[in-house]
Design a protein around this motif. Sequence first.
Motif, PDB file in Angstrom:
ATOM      1  N   LEU A   1      -2.210  11.182  -7.820  1.00 43.87           N
ATOM      2  CA  LEU A   1      -2.207  12.262  -8.814  1.00 43.87           C
ATOM      3  C   LEU A   1      -1.624  11.826 -10.155  1.00 43.87           C
ATOM      4  CD1 LEU A   1      -1.106  15.184  -6.476  1.00 43.87           C
ATOM      5  CD2 LEU A   1      -3.343  14.931  -7.562  1.00 43.87           C
ATOM      6  N   GLN A   2      -0.931  10.684 -10.160  1.00 46.41           N
ATOM      7  CA  GLN A   2      -0.344  10.157 -11.386  1.00 46.41           C
ATOM      8  C   GLN A   2      -0.707   8.677 -11.505  1.00 46.41           C
ATOM      9  OE1 GLN A   2       1.391  11.901 -13.613  1.00 46.41           O
ATOM     10  NE2 GLN A   2       1.469  13.797 -12.434  1.00 46.41           N
ATOM     11  N   PRO A   3      -0.868   8.147 -12.712  1.00 44.53           N
ATOM     12  CA  PRO A   3      -1.145   6.712 -12.849  1.00 44.53           C
ATOM     13  C   PRO A   3       0.055   5.889 -12.411  1.00 44.53           C
ATOM     14  CG  PRO A   3      -0.689   7.693 -14.990  1.00 44.53           C
ATOM     15  CD  PRO A   3      -0.802   8.838 -14.019  1.00 44.53           C
ATOM     16  N   SER A   4      -0.205   4.756 -11.791  1.00 48.64           N
ATOM     17  CA  SER A   4       0.891   3.921 -11.301  1.00 48.64           C
ATOM     18  C   SER A   4       1.805   3.468 -12.430  1.00 48.64           C
ATOM     19  CB  SER A   4       0.331   2.692 -10.574  1.00 48.64           C
ATOM     20  OG  SER A   4      -0.570   1.978 -11.399  1.00 48.64           O
ATOM     21  N   ALA A   5       1.276   3.384 -13.664  1.00 48.07           N
ATOM     22  CA  ALA A   5       2.053   2.875 -14.799  1.00 48.07           C
ATOM     23  C   ALA A   5       3.238   3.764 -15.163  1.00 48.07           C
ATOM     24  CB  ALA A   5       1.149   2.716 -16.023  1.00 48.07           C
ATOM     25  N   ARG A   6       3.342   4.967 -14.606  1.00 43.44           N
ATOM     26  CA  ARG A   6       4.468   5.832 -14.976  1.00 43.44           C
ATOM     27  C   ARG A   6       5.793   5.230 -14.532  1.00 43.44           C
ATOM     28  NH1 ARG A   6       5.794  10.424 -10.932  1.00 43.44           N
ATOM     29  NH2 ARG A   6       5.165   9.545  -8.950  1.00 43.44           N
ATOM     30  N   HIS A   7       5.768   4.321 -13.540  1.00 46.14           N
ATOM     31  CA  HIS A   7       6.991   3.661 -13.094  1.00 46.14           C
ATOM     32  C   HIS A   7       6.976   2.159 -13.370  1.00 46.14           C
ATOM     33  CE1 HIS A   7       8.903   7.053 -11.134  1.00 46.14           C
ATOM     34  NE2 HIS A   7       7.806   7.322 -10.481  1.00 46.14           N
ATOM     35  N   LEU A   8       5.850   1.625 -13.864  1.00 47.86           N
ATOM     36  CA  LEU A   8       5.715   0.186 -14.021  1.00 47.86           C
ATOM     37  C   LEU A   8       5.404  -0.176 -15.471  1.00 47.86           C
ATOM     38  CD1 LEU A   8       3.430  -0.573 -10.924  1.00 47.86           C
ATOM     39  CD2 LEU A   8       5.927  -0.612 -11.015  1.00 47.86           C
ATOM     40  N   ASP A   9       5.820  -1.379 -15.871  1.00 50.00           N
ATOM     41  CA  ASP A   9       5.413  -1.847 -17.191  1.00 50.00           C
ATOM     42  C   ASP A   9       3.954  -2.263 -17.150  1.00 50.00           C
ATOM     43  OD1 ASP A   9       5.192  -4.882 -16.672  1.00 50.00           O
ATOM     44  OD2 ASP A   9       7.203  -4.438 -15.956  1.00 50.00           O
ATOM     45  N   LYS A  10       3.343  -2.420 -18.315  1.00 52.69           N
ATOM     46  CA  LYS A  10       1.904  -2.663 -18.403  1.00 52.69           C
ATOM     47  C   LYS A  10       1.481  -3.928 -17.667  1.00 52.69           C
ATOM     48  CE  LYS A  10      -1.892  -2.984 -21.720  1.00 52.69           C
ATOM     49  NZ  LYS A  10      -2.267  -2.961 -23.170  1.00 52.69           N
ATOM     50  N   GLU A  11       2.252  -5.007 -17.817  1.00 51.70           N
ATOM     51  CA  GLU A  11       1.887  -6.279 -17.180  1.00 51.70           C
ATOM     52  C   GLU A  11       1.907  -6.151 -15.663  1.00 51.70           C
ATOM     53  OE1 GLU A  11       2.261  -9.933 -15.097  1.00 51.70           O
ATOM     54  OE2 GLU A  11       3.960  -8.547 -15.335  1.00 51.70           O
ATOM     55  N   THR A  12       2.932  -5.482 -15.129  1.00 57.88           N
ATOM     56  CA  THR A  12       3.044  -5.315 -13.679  1.00 57.88           C
ATOM     57  C   THR A  12       1.928  -4.422 -13.155  1.00 57.88           C
ATOM     58  OG1 THR A  12       5.447  -5.549 -13.815  1.00 57.88           O
ATOM     59  CG2 THR A  12       4.559  -4.592 -11.795  1.00 57.88           C
ATOM     60  N   ASP A  13       1.590  -3.390 -13.903  1.00 57.76           N
ATOM     61  CA  ASP A  13       0.521  -2.485 -13.498  1.00 57.76           C
ATOM     62  C   ASP A  13      -0.819  -3.221 -13.445  1.00 57.76           C
ATOM     63  OD1 ASP A  13      -0.366   0.205 -12.824  1.00 57.76           O
ATOM     64  OD2 ASP A  13      -1.382   0.180 -14.765  1.00 57.76           O
ATOM     65  N   LEU A  14      -1.087  -4.046 -14.423  1.00 59.97           N
ATOM     66  CA  LEU A  14      -2.335  -4.818 -14.443  1.00 59.97           C
ATOM     67  C   LEU A  14      -2.371  -5.810 -13.280  1.00 59.97           C
ATOM     68  CD1 LEU A  14      -2.736  -5.498 -18.278  1.00 59.97           C
ATOM     69  CD2 LEU A  14      -4.131  -3.983 -16.853  1.00 59.97           C
ATOM     70  N   ARG A  15      -1.241  -6.455 -13.002  1.00 64.41           N
ATOM     71  CA  ARG A  15      -1.176  -7.395 -11.875  1.00 64.41           C
ATOM     72  C   ARG A  15      -1.389  -6.671 -10.550  1.00 64.41           C
ATOM     73  NH1 ARG A  15       2.934  -9.733  -8.595  1.00 64.41           N
ATOM     74  NH2 ARG A  15       4.583  -8.573  -9.683  1.00 64.41           N
TER      75      ARG A  15
ATOM     76  N   THR B   1       0.827  -1.215   0.000  1.00 62.98           N
ATOM     77  CA  THR B   1       0.000   0.000   0.000  1.00 62.98           C
ATOM     78  C   THR B   1       0.855   1.256   0.000  1.00 62.98           C
ATOM     79  OG1 THR B   1      -0.211  -0.074   2.436  1.00 62.98           O
ATOM     80  CG2 THR B   1      -1.945  -1.141   1.133  1.00 62.98           C
ATOM     81  N   HIS B   2       1.918   1.273   0.775  1.00 64.37           N
ATOM     82  CA  HIS B   2       2.769   2.460   0.807  1.00 64.37           C
ATOM     83  C   HIS B   2       3.479   2.656  -0.529  1.00 64.37           C
ATOM     84  CE1 HIS B   2       3.026   3.468   5.319  1.00 64.37           C
ATOM     85  NE2 HIS B   2       1.969   2.723   5.116  1.00 64.37           N
ATOM     86  N   ALA B   3       3.875   1.552  -1.148  1.00 65.88           N
ATOM     87  CA  ALA B   3       4.506   1.659  -2.467  1.00 65.88           C
ATOM     88  C   ALA B   3       3.545   2.294  -3.471  1.00 65.88           C
ATOM     89  CB  ALA B   3       4.944   0.284  -2.956  1.00 65.88           C
ATOM     90  N   VAL B   4       2.271   1.939  -3.399  1.00 63.20           N
ATOM     91  CA  VAL B   4       1.282   2.527  -4.310  1.00 63.20           C
ATOM     92  C   VAL B   4       1.152   4.025  -4.068  1.00 63.20           C
ATOM     93  CG1 VAL B   4      -1.167   2.562  -4.949  1.00 63.20           C
ATOM     94  CG2 VAL B   4       0.005   0.378  -4.648  1.00 63.20           C
ATOM     95  N   PHE B   5       1.215   4.450  -2.806  1.00 59.36           N
ATOM     96  CA  PHE B   5       1.171   5.893  -2.519  1.00 59.36           C
ATOM     97  C   PHE B   5       2.256   6.619  -3.302  1.00 59.36           C
ATOM     98  CE2 PHE B   5      -0.379   5.043   2.126  1.00 59.36           C
ATOM     99  CZ  PHE B   5      -1.605   4.598   1.641  1.00 59.36           C
ATOM    100  N   TYR B   6       3.462   6.045  -3.293  1.00 58.97           N
ATOM    101  CA  TYR B   6       4.597   6.717  -3.918  1.00 58.97           C
ATOM    102  C   TYR B   6       4.558   6.593  -5.440  1.00 58.97           C
ATOM    103  CZ  TYR B   6       5.890   5.656   0.894  1.00 58.97           C
ATOM    104  OH  TYR B   6       5.867   5.499   2.246  1.00 58.97           O
ATOM    105  N   LEU B   7       4.207   5.407  -5.928  1.00 58.05           N
ATOM    106  CA  LEU B   7       4.189   5.181  -7.374  1.00 58.05           C
ATOM    107  C   LEU B   7       3.137   6.036  -8.074  1.00 58.05           C
ATOM    108  CD1 LEU B   7       4.575   1.293  -7.427  1.00 58.05           C
ATOM    109  CD2 LEU B   7       6.289   2.962  -8.173  1.00 58.05           C
ATOM    110  N   THR B   8       2.055   6.347  -7.377  1.00 54.78           N
ATOM    111  CA  THR B   8       0.989   7.147  -7.979  1.00 54.78           C
ATOM    112  C   THR B   8       1.061   8.621  -7.585  1.00 54.78           C
ATOM    113  OG1 THR B   8      -0.568   6.789  -6.149  1.00 54.78           O
ATOM    114  CG2 THR B   8      -0.565   5.145  -7.922  1.00 54.78           C
ATOM    115  N   ASP B   9       2.090   8.997  -6.815  1.00 55.41           N
ATOM    116  CA  ASP B   9       2.156  10.347  -6.249  1.00 55.41           C
ATOM    117  C   ASP B   9       0.833  10.677  -5.585  1.00 55.41           C
ATOM    118  OD1 ASP B   9       2.952  12.872  -5.520  1.00 55.41           O
ATOM    119  OD2 ASP B   9       2.747  13.760  -7.518  1.00 55.41           O
ATOM    120  N   ILE B  10       0.488   9.850  -4.597  1.00 56.35           N
ATOM    121  CA  ILE B  10      -0.748   9.931  -3.813  1.00 56.35           C
ATOM    122  C   ILE B  10      -1.995  10.066  -4.687  1.00 56.35           C
ATOM    123  CG2 ILE B  10       0.335  10.736  -1.691  1.00 56.35           C
ATOM    124  CD1 ILE B  10      -0.608  13.599  -2.438  1.00 56.35           C
TER     125      ILE B  10
END
Length: 310
Positions: free
Chosen positions: A196-210, A185-194
């Motif tokens: 404000l940004q989609p998580s995929a900006r740091h992840l590949d498509k397959e990882t984001d879908l998983r 959960t904390h990783a998602v906070f950072y990956l999405t900039d709380i």
Amino acid sequence: MMQFLTTLLDRRKPESLAHKGLEWLWANRGGFQITESKDGDMPWEVKPLVELMFLLTVLKRHGFRYPLMDPLTTFAIETANNFDWHQMAAYDPSAATPLALLAPFYNTTGRPLPFEDTYFRYLTRIRFFEGMDRLPYRQMDFAYSLGVTGIHDYEPYLASWFENTAFGRRQHLARYSIGDLYSLTHAVFYLTDIGLQPSARHLDKETDLRLRRELIQLSAMMVRGDNIDVLGELLLCCLMCGMELGGHDGLIFRQALRFLEGWHFSDGSLPPTRAVFEKAKNGSADFASLYHTTLVSVLLYSFLRKANLS
């Protein structure tokens, strides 16, 4: 007309629950005072105050406005201004995260920082804050916190640190510990900039879908677990990722949300476990047991209000 009224009431519910949570935080604001730590490595207990600041920063960055936000902001500033943050920074490298999280909070208020920014940047430049071991998600915490102050040196490592969390190692969901869940959960906070940004900006498509799939699956599992705090963070992460909660996923999300709502007390507090729930019923639950899950609930219901998914 009845359907319209039902929909209208449902839409008002998240806002009402967010208000109630803030009312409890305000009524119990004394618990956010900085005190001497009784059991931690750090001599001072600053975590509750910093988490209150984080809540207020997220609400402001997303454009939420509640009447109690200004009084809580004033209280947080007055409390922080009466503490020697320089002493804490020099005491332990783990001070990097709370110090960095103060910066965006103060930026939203237009008030000067309660410590010298040049001192903080000097400690960062000499790598003082690297003088400790951190779990991968705490490394992400560290990198994100510095990033919001304008120090982006560590942000390129976010994805690699994420790979070393339980999720990144593709650990079976049934083997997740509570610590593993918080690492996600904390990783998602950072990956999405709380959120404000989609998580995929740091992840590949397959990882984001998983990630999105497993957030829902873990939410379903935690309905049967004894940790409302984690469940609230998982549901919040679903919203931060901008998930389209229709069909089967939406059904699970709503059922998990209804389950969480059943744990609320009329004063706005939300206990994290069955044991704390029982204590809260007879008035013996303390601030430390209740405040974090109540903070999470305010964020969750605010995001629900924004997404209109109640």
